[in-house]
Enzyme design. Structure first.
Site, PDB file in Angstrom:
ATOM      1  N   CYS A 157       0.910  -1.396   0.092  1.00 18.84           N
ATOM      2  CA  CYS A 157      -0.011   0.059   0.054  1.00 18.84           C
ATOM      3  C   CYS A 157       0.799   1.278  -0.038  1.00 18.84           C
ATOM      4  O   CYS A 157       0.452   2.114  -0.668  1.00 18.84           O
ATOM      5  CB  CYS A 157      -0.968  -0.100   1.153  1.00 18.84           C
ATOM      6  N   LYS A 186     -11.893  -4.725   8.655  1.00 11.68           N
ATOM      7  CA  LYS A 186     -11.960  -5.415   7.614  1.00 11.68           C
ATOM      8  C   LYS A 186     -12.915  -6.400   7.208  1.00 11.68           C
ATOM      9  O   LYS A 186     -13.662  -6.779   8.441  1.00 11.68           O
ATOM     10  CB  LYS A 186     -10.689  -6.674   7.681  1.00 11.68           C
TER      11      LYS A 186
END
Length: 646
Positions: free
Chosen positions: A338, A473
RNA sequence: GCCGAGGUAGCUCAGGGGUAGAGCAGCUGAUUCGUAAUCAGCAGGUCGUGGGUUCAAAUCCCAUUCUCGGCUCCA
């Protein structure tokens, strides 16, 4: 005085107050009385011997109910403890709950050795004690009594447990000479426990905290019939045959080498085909879903991860920085893609019109996993994520999230993973220090995830404390052959990294705004995904994935020439396979290809050579008869092709 | 990282102080075969690694490394 008992079918019967579960069972049938193990009373599971004094809805549990099995195994744990105490006087007990398959008990043996021989001895003692048909007796005790009992016994673990309990809600259970602090419920007596197997010994920290003493955890399972135990053990043996580590070796998919380093898989040629097929599948799906592939390096400057927060969180527990000859520079092996993707986002100013930007990369990352954690391909130190980061406007989060859910479900459907659990992984509200960012954004992200899951009608299970440090998540969990659950696909909403990297876009108002990031990996990692895939199909891959789709088996060397032509033609059609031209009899060649789980065996002898055909044999099914090569290709064409990506 | 159990030929495993074993795989030869193992011969191991005990260690002891089962962890 009578009370009203409501049965699961909705019927209501009256019984005198104080009636016991076992008596209700008897009133239905003698058979039910014999098989009854526990009773659910208004949603609580009780002993059958406990008097019911109020109107109640009940359900009687037998071995066929989860509740019945739990009571059975819970009682078995007590039986284990009784046997252990008989053989090891002074042993101290932690907790001993029933689990999905059997039970365990954590015990403090104070250094006394406990191995296979000891296990067998305790097992034998358990069977002896079970035959004595000791009744499980429930007793309410005051907190003072409870403390007194375990103080005298010298069991500090039980005292610690009692410390956390309310006076007035403490019960003991006794069977034979063994008394335990326990909320129950238990089966009426030890007699139904006919088959006992202690499976293994392991270490376990007291109360799951690694700062505490490590106790000895003994796992076991019991059954009402020996035959059921035999079947269970046989099932375990069968499951072991599907273990991806075993099949990976047998099918030559991957290997490990001490010299290369632990947890660093080597992909062999056949495993690489499998991997690349999955990769191609995902690339195709992602192109359709509007992703742009990118590539980033395997290392990044330390500063990149200081910015992202990964360094602070994991720096000490990671592979340590790589130094250049000029000592001032430090680089980290990338544990995440990321931060790199954030920098790609920042290469130019972004307009609200171009969002969402979806950057996808099969990024290989390296994480220093604790040595005891490594496990085949499911837990490794170097692995490749089918990673992507979606940079979107706040108003696009839900829509984008739902699209990702669809992609994950497409993957699972294409590969026949039906038994997955969708887990919403949330923060641990009691340990907020583990996470970065403001509460409001966390709440928002958690809400968005749940809404997106609901929109797709996903049945979700929320689990606290499973979030990533930067955001909640949605994880897709799938079990391996032995029932262990692994996280595969994952989707995460992240408000933190855009802040840390100062990501921006220009909105329609000509003002700068902060985008939201969605991290997602439908496979999770190729390594873990393939591990679970291997176990799911027991090495019999779907045709489009099979490293070798066919083997051409000539009857004798005389037909090797024709066989080679067959191989060449199939390869022209992008079908993978090989020629087995060894000087062996056909039976042997077939056996070897069957063992290697090759989907199609094409047998060619005199007849086929003359007629220009192949005799098709399908793995695990047998002879499909002779046909033209083109007929064969056509007949199974849809299986050879990659699933259609919509 | 912690507790416990293991590591013998490419694979699966036997041997537990006295000259390293089997089956399969491999190699060579014979055989040319019709749907799950053709026959014969040959070759293959510093017994995970390093120390120690012993006249002698695969075997006993210590350390270390890797694997396995759990625990803790998992960006």
């Amino acid at each position: 005085m009578n009370i009203k008992i409501t049965f699961p079918d909705g019927s209501i019967k009256e019984f005198p107050s104080g009636i016991k579960g076992i008596e209700i069972a008897q009133s239905i049938s003698e058979g039910l009385m014999r098989n009854a193990l526990a009773i659910e009373v208004n949603g609580e599971i009780w002993d059958l011997s406990r008097p019911i004094t109020k109107d109640a809805s009940i359900k009687i549990f037998t071995w066929n109910d989860k509740g019945g099995k739990y009571a059975f195994w819970h009682s078995s744990a007590h039986l284990f403890a009784e046997a252990l105490e008989a053989l090891y006087p002074g042993v101290k007990f932690g907790i001993g709950p029933p689990i999905e398959n059997g039970f365990y008990y954590d015990v403090d043996l104070e250094g006394r050795p406990f191995g296979d021989e000891e296990l067998a001895a305790v097992e034998k003692k358990m069977s002896e004690l079970a035959k004595q048909n000791s009744v499980f007796v429930r007793k309410d005790v005051s907190k003072a009594e409870a403390i007194d009992y375990f103080t005298k016994k010298g069991d500090q673990y039980k005292l610690e447990l009692i410390d956390g309990l309310q006076d007035g809600s403490i019960t003991f259970y006794q069977q034979g000479n063994f008394v335990d602090l326990c909320r129950g419920p238990h089966i009426p007596s030890t007699a139904p426990i006919k088959a006992v197997k202690l499976l293994n010994v392991a270490g376990a920290y007291w109360r799951g905290d690694e700062k505490n003493k490590m106790l000895t955890r003994v796992y076991g399972i019991t059954f009402p019939k020996q035959k059921e135990l035999d079947e269970y053990l046989h099932m375990l043996e069968e499951a072991k045959k599907r273990d991806h580590r075993k099949l990976g070796k047998e099918l030559e998919l991957f290997a490990f080498s001490e010299k290369v380093g632990m947890g660093l898989p080597l992909w062999l040629p056949k495993g690489t085909i499998l991997r690349e097929r999955l990769e191609q599948f995902m690339r195709k799906a992602q192109v359709k879903a509007g992703y742009d592939p990118v590539v980033t390096p395997h290392i990044g400057s330390k500063q990149l991860y200081v910015t992202s927060g990964h360094y602070e969180k994991y720096g000490k527990d990671s592979f340590q920085p790589i130094h250049t000859p000029d000592e001032s520079e430090e680089f980290l092996l990338k544990p995440m893609n990321c931060p790199h993707h954030c920098e790609i986002y920042k290469t130019k100013p972004r307009s609200y019109k171009e969002l969402p930007v979806r950057l996808a990369e099969f990024g290989t990352v390296y994480r220093y996993e604790q040595s005891g954690e490594l496990h085949g391909l499911t837990r490794v130190r170097g692995f490749t994520q089918d990673d992507a980061h979606i940079f979107c406007r706040p108003d696009q989060v839900k829509e984008e999230f739902v699209k990702v859910i669809d992609l994950v479900l497409l993957v699972f459907k294409s590969l026949g993973f039906e038994n997955y659990t969708a887990q919403v992984s949330l923060r641990d509200p009691n340990n907020k220090a583990k996470y970065i960012g403001e509460d409001a954004l966390w709440d928002k992200a958690e809400r968005e995830i749940q809404e997106a899951a609901d929109e797709r009608g996903l049945k979700t299970v929320a689990v606290l404390g499973e979030a990533a440090f930067y955001g909640p998540k949605l994880d897709f969990m799938v079990r391996d052959a032995l029932g262990r659950s692994w996280q595969l696909g994952t989707i995460q909403v992240d408000y933190q990294l855009p802040q840390r990297f100062e990501l921006e876009y220009v909105g329609s108002d000509n003002q700068k705004h902060r985008p939201v990031m969605i991290h997602r990996a439908p496979f999770g990692s190729l390594e873990r995904f393939i591990a679970v895939l291997i176990e799911h199909c027991a090495g019999n891959f779907p045709l489009w994935l099979a490293p070798e789709q066919f083997a051409v088996l000539p009857i004798s060397e005389k037909f090797n020439g024709y066989a080679q032509q067959v191989v060449d033609k199939l390869k022209e059609s992008d079908i993978r396979g090989f020629l087995d031209d060894r000087d062996e009899k056909i039976g042997r060649k077939i056996r070897d290809s069957e063992v290697k789980k090759v989907p199609f065996m094409l047998i060619v002898g005199e007849k086929e050579a003359i007629e220009g055909k192949v005799a098709v044999r399908k793995h695990g099914e047998g002879d499909k008869g002779a046909m033209d090569l083109s007929e064969f290709v056509e007949k199974f064409q849809s299986d050879f092709k990659m699933p259609v990506v919509d």
